[in-house]
Design a protein around this motif. Structure first.
Motif, PDB file in Angstrom:
ATOM      1  N   ALA A 216      26.252  19.620  33.832  1.00  0.00           N
ATOM      2  CA  ALA A 216      25.513  19.544  35.084  1.00  0.00           C
ATOM      3  C   ALA A 216      24.384  20.575  35.142  1.00  0.00           C
ATOM      4  O   ALA A 216      23.430  20.420  35.912  1.00  0.00           O
ATOM      5  CB  ALA A 216      26.475  19.739  36.261  1.00  0.00           C
ATOM      6  N   ASP A 217      24.493  21.627  34.315  1.00  0.00           N
ATOM      7  CA  ASP A 217      23.466  22.672  34.305  1.00  0.00           C
ATOM      8  C   ASP A 217      22.249  22.289  33.470  1.00  0.00           C
ATOM      9  O   ASP A 217      21.284  23.049  33.371  1.00  0.00           O
ATOM     10  CB  ASP A 217      24.054  23.978  33.782  1.00  0.00           C
ATOM     11  CG  ASP A 217      24.729  23.831  32.415  1.00  0.00           C
ATOM     12  OD1 ASP A 217      24.610  22.749  31.801  1.00  0.00           O
ATOM     13  OD2 ASP A 217      25.378  24.794  31.976  1.00  0.00           O
ATOM     14  N   GLY A 218      22.272  21.102  32.851  1.00  0.00           N
ATOM     15  CA  GLY A 218      21.137  20.657  32.054  1.00  0.00           C
ATOM     16  C   GLY A 218      21.130  21.167  30.632  1.00  0.00           C
ATOM     17  O   GLY A 218      20.243  20.801  29.854  1.00  0.00           O
ATOM     18  N   LEU A 219      22.095  22.004  30.270  1.00  0.00           N
ATOM     19  CA  LEU A 219      22.190  22.475  28.888  1.00  0.00           C
ATOM     20  C   LEU A 219      22.835  21.384  28.037  1.00  0.00           C
ATOM     21  O   LEU A 219      23.792  20.734  28.456  1.00  0.00           O
ATOM     22  CB  LEU A 219      22.993  23.773  28.830  1.00  0.00           C
ATOM     23  CG  LEU A 219      22.381  24.939  29.614  1.00  0.00           C
ATOM     24  CD1 LEU A 219      23.310  26.141  29.613  1.00  0.00           C
ATOM     25  CD2 LEU A 219      21.019  25.325  29.040  1.00  0.00           C
ATOM     26  N   GLN A 220      22.314  21.178  26.842  1.00  0.00           N
ATOM     27  CA  GLN A 220      22.644  19.970  26.077  1.00  0.00           C
ATOM     28  C   GLN A 220      23.481  20.212  24.835  1.00  0.00           C
ATOM     29  O   GLN A 220      24.073  19.266  24.300  1.00  0.00           O
ATOM     30  CB  GLN A 220      21.330  19.284  25.662  1.00  0.00           C
ATOM     31  CG  GLN A 220      20.441  18.935  26.830  1.00  0.00           C
ATOM     32  CD  GLN A 220      18.967  19.149  26.506  1.00  0.00           C
ATOM     33  OE1 GLN A 220      18.611  19.957  25.645  1.00  0.00           O
ATOM     34  NE2 GLN A 220      18.108  18.427  27.200  1.00  0.00           N
ATOM     35  N   TYR A 221      23.547  21.456  24.353  1.00  0.00           N
ATOM     36  CA  TYR A 221      24.252  21.722  23.094  1.00  0.00           C
ATOM     37  C   TYR A 221      25.111  22.978  23.206  1.00  0.00           C
ATOM     38  O   TYR A 221      24.715  23.965  23.843  1.00  0.00           O
ATOM     39  CB  TYR A 221      23.260  21.927  21.941  1.00  0.00           C
ATOM     40  CG  TYR A 221      22.534  20.676  21.529  1.00  0.00           C
ATOM     41  CD1 TYR A 221      23.084  19.793  20.608  1.00  0.00           C
ATOM     42  CD2 TYR A 221      21.286  20.376  22.070  1.00  0.00           C
ATOM     43  CE1 TYR A 221      22.415  18.643  20.233  1.00  0.00           C
ATOM     44  CE2 TYR A 221      20.613  19.225  21.710  1.00  0.00           C
ATOM     45  CZ  TYR A 221      21.192  18.360  20.791  1.00  0.00           C
ATOM     46  OH  TYR A 221      20.527  17.207  20.430  1.00  0.00           O
ATOM     47  N   ALA A 222      26.271  22.933  22.559  1.00  0.00           N
ATOM     48  CA  ALA A 222      27.063  24.135  22.329  1.00  0.00           C
ATOM     49  C   ALA A 222      26.600  24.748  21.012  1.00  0.00           C
ATOM     50  O   ALA A 222      26.516  24.053  19.997  1.00  0.00           O
ATOM     51  CB  ALA A 222      28.546  23.796  22.263  1.00  0.00           C
ATOM     52  N   LEU A 223      26.274  26.013  21.039  1.00  0.00           N
ATOM     53  CA  LEU A 223      25.763  26.722  19.869  1.00  0.00           C
ATOM     54  C   LEU A 223      26.847  27.612  19.276  1.00  0.00           C
ATOM     55  O   LEU A 223      27.523  28.349  20.006  1.00  0.00           O
ATOM     56  CB  LEU A 223      24.564  27.591  20.280  1.00  0.00           C
ATOM     57  CG  LEU A 223      24.081  28.644  19.267  1.00  0.00           C
ATOM     58  CD1 LEU A 223      23.429  27.975  18.064  1.00  0.00           C
ATOM     59  CD2 LEU A 223      23.111  29.627  19.936  1.00  0.00           C
ATOM     60  N   VAL A 224      26.996  27.551  17.948  1.00  0.00           N
ATOM     61  CA  VAL A 224      27.816  28.506  17.200  1.00  0.00           C
ATOM     62  C   VAL A 224      26.938  29.007  16.055  1.00  0.00           C
ATOM     63  O   VAL A 224      26.689  28.281  15.094  1.00  0.00           O
ATOM     64  CB  VAL A 224      29.109  27.864  16.656  1.00  0.00           C
ATOM     65  CG1 VAL A 224      29.963  28.926  15.955  1.00  0.00           C
ATOM     66  CG2 VAL A 224      29.907  27.196  17.765  1.00  0.00           C
ATOM     67  N   TRP A 225      26.486  30.249  16.152  1.00  0.00           N
ATOM     68  CA  TRP A 225      25.517  30.805  15.211  1.00  0.00           C
ATOM     69  C   TRP A 225      26.182  31.973  14.496  1.00  0.00           C
ATOM     70  O   TRP A 225      26.462  33.007  15.102  1.00  0.00           O
ATOM     71  CB  TRP A 225      24.285  31.259  15.980  1.00  0.00           C
ATOM     72  CG  TRP A 225      23.107  31.653  15.153  1.00  0.00           C
ATOM     73  CD1 TRP A 225      22.997  31.682  13.788  1.00  0.00           C
ATOM     74  CD2 TRP A 225      21.838  32.098  15.658  1.00  0.00           C
ATOM     75  NE1 TRP A 225      21.747  32.102  13.407  1.00  0.00           N
ATOM     76  CE2 TRP A 225      21.016  32.365  14.526  1.00  0.00           C
ATOM     77  CE3 TRP A 225      21.319  32.296  16.933  1.00  0.00           C
ATOM     78  CZ2 TRP A 225      19.711  32.830  14.662  1.00  0.00           C
ATOM     79  CZ3 TRP A 225      20.014  32.756  17.075  1.00  0.00           C
ATOM     80  CH2 TRP A 225      19.216  33.017  15.948  1.00  0.00           C
ATOM     81  N   CYS A 226      26.439  31.837  13.209  1.00  0.00           N
ATOM     82  CA  CYS A 226      27.175  32.832  12.434  1.00  0.00           C
ATOM     83  C   CYS A 226      26.195  33.753  11.707  1.00  0.00           C
ATOM     84  O   CYS A 226      25.425  33.301  10.860  1.00  0.00           O
ATOM     85  CB  CYS A 226      28.104  32.149  11.440  1.00  0.00           C
ATOM     86  SG  CYS A 226      29.275  31.009  12.215  1.00  0.00           S
ATOM     87  N   VAL A 227      26.272  35.037  12.038  1.00  0.00           N
ATOM     88  CA  VAL A 227      25.338  36.026  11.496  1.00  0.00           C
ATOM     89  C   VAL A 227      26.095  37.321  11.225  1.00  0.00           C
ATOM     90  O   VAL A 227      27.256  37.481  11.607  1.00  0.00           O
ATOM     91  CB  VAL A 227      24.173  36.298  12.470  1.00  0.00           C
ATOM     92  CG1 VAL A 227      23.313  35.059  12.665  1.00  0.00           C
ATOM     93  CG2 VAL A 227      24.700  36.789  13.821  1.00  0.00           C
ATOM     94  N   GLN A 228      25.420  38.287  10.581  1.00  0.00           N
ATOM     95  CA  GLN A 228      26.021  39.588  10.345  1.00  0.00           C
ATOM     96  C   GLN A 228      26.261  40.298  11.679  1.00  0.00           C
ATOM     97  O   GLN A 228      25.558  40.050  12.664  1.00  0.00           O
ATOM     98  CB  GLN A 228      25.111  40.420   9.448  1.00  0.00           C
ATOM     99  CG  GLN A 228      24.965  39.840   8.043  1.00  0.00           C
ATOM    100  CD  GLN A 228      23.984  40.618   7.191  1.00  0.00           C
ATOM    101  OE1 GLN A 228      23.290  41.513   7.670  1.00  0.00           O
ATOM    102  NE2 GLN A 228      23.919  40.266   5.912  1.00  0.00           N
TER     103      GLN A 228
END
Length: 394
Positions: A216-228
């Motif tokens: 409902a908030d208009g956000l379209q993707y779940a992000l999982v970003w693996c970094v140091q």
């Protein structure tokens, strides 16, 4: 507080997350009376239901939820999965049409799964004790005694550990590896979203996943970003505009510009696995194997654990079931652990090997049987023995 004793349980389940709840619901579905099953959890139900974390459910996991009446629930279907290596040629695309399915999987909130399964468990009459922790566990002869931190003492024929926590908060198991990465998680919006398509994008620092999840908030993707770890801390502290620019640089332009992001969280990543069991106790799900989130296999592997254990305990709630469980789950667990561990490590860094791996993705895309096999492993686990959709067996 005066000690209270209860000696009427066939199965005590320590941990009422999705895996523990699924086990309880499946046990009841398989014929064990709800009053002979007890679930113990440290969190109040409302805390778990409000958990906003995004999780990926494979098609096989959806079938398990259907089996116990916990489906449908609010979720976004994944119709296709695009896998690529940043800066190198080669990619692979898996599509639901090749498998004649409605979806390859689904993205939902952790809290939605808990809510649906908790209602199924309640309908089955399973006893739930929360908030409470198991202070000590003693295995003696024909039963297991569990002392709770509220003064109660329970006993059961079998005790199941289904509360694993996250890597970094666990004691080391036999197979452990610190990947030197943190996962930055958030929800994001883009200017040109592709409905129902998930992305697994390998970068020099680690995999970057975007999972379709409309809200409902208009956000379209779940992000999982693996970094140091240092990079994760920096990404969390960045102003939104700079974070979105950094994300766009890492992911590329397939979805246009990144336009918004929610609050960002981060947690450490590692492998921590051991098929732990005694005569009358056994660990399943995250308590038995904590995995890297690449390919989204952790919860789905745990749900398959629950499915096999429920079938076996319903036949014989005792040591024989635990021994058979370890045998029947060994190959699926070994395959998924090896797959996620290899993917988490092989695609990190730069150099000639990454070009070879990129070409490997192109080869995978061109060889339909190989692509089909990989997709089916991700949806169902290993198809050998009784690992494949065991809850459907009689």
């Amino acid at each position: 507080m005066m000690e209270q004793h209860q000696d009427n349980y066939d199965v005590a389940i320590c941990g009422a997350g999705p895996v523990g709840l699924a086990l309880a619901a499946l046990l009841a579905r398989r014929g064990i009376a709800g009053k002979r099953i007890v679930l113990i959890d440290a969190r109040a139900l409302g805390q778990s239901i409000s958990d906003p974390r995004s999780i990926a459910l494979a098609w096989g996991s959806r079938m398990l939820l259907e089996e116990v009446g916990a489906w449908p629930l609010p979720a976004t279907a994944i119709h296709s999965i695009h896998v690529s290596r940043r800066g190198h040629l080669g990619r692979s695309l898996m599509d639901r049409a090749e498998h004649r399915l409605d979806a390859l999987g689904y993205v939902t909130r952790y809290g939605e799964v808990v809510d649906a399964l908790a209602r199924a468990v309640d309908a089955a009459g399973v006893e739930v004790i929360r908030p409470a922790r198991v202070a000590s566990l003693n295995e003696d002869g024909g039963h297991v005694t569990l002392a709770l931190d509220d003064g109660r003492t329970l006993s059961a024929q079998v005790a199941v550990g289904a509360e694993g926590g996250v890597f970094g908060q666990q004691e080391d198991k036999k197979q452990t590896r610190d990947y030197g990465q943190h996962a930055v998680i958030a929800r994001v919006a883009t200017s040109s979203p592709i409905p129902h398509r998930a992305f697994e994008r390998f970068t020099d620092e680690g995999p970057l996943a975007l999972l379709p999840q409309d809200g409902a908030d208009g956000l379209q993707y779940a992000l999982v970003w693996c970094v140091q770890p240092e990079r994760a801390a920096s990404l969390q502290a960045m102003e939104e505009s700079r974070f979105l620019a950094e994300l766009g640089e890492a992911f590329g332009g397939r979805l246009g510009r990144f336009t918004r992001v929610s609050a960002r969280l981060a947690y450490p990543l590692g492998l921590n696995a051991e098929a732990h069991a005694t005569t009358r106790t056994v660990a399943i799900g995250n308590a038995a194997q904590t995995l890297h989130p690449v390919a989204g296999q952790g919860l789905n592997l745990g749900l398959r654990d629950a499915a096999v254990l429920a079938r076996l305990l319903a036949r014989c709630p005792g040591p024989e079931a635990i021994g058979r469980f370890l045998d029947e789950r060994a190959q699926d667990r070994k395959l998924i652990i090896a797959l996620t561990d290899t993917m988490a490590r092989a695609f990190v860094g730069s150099g000639p090997l990454q070009s070879v791996l990129g070409l490997g993705l192109a080869t995978l895309d061109a060889v339909k049987p190989a692509r089909t096999l990989l997709a089916e492993v991700m949806m169902y686990g290993r198809r050998g023995g009784s690992s494949f959709l065991p809850y459907r067996q009689g």
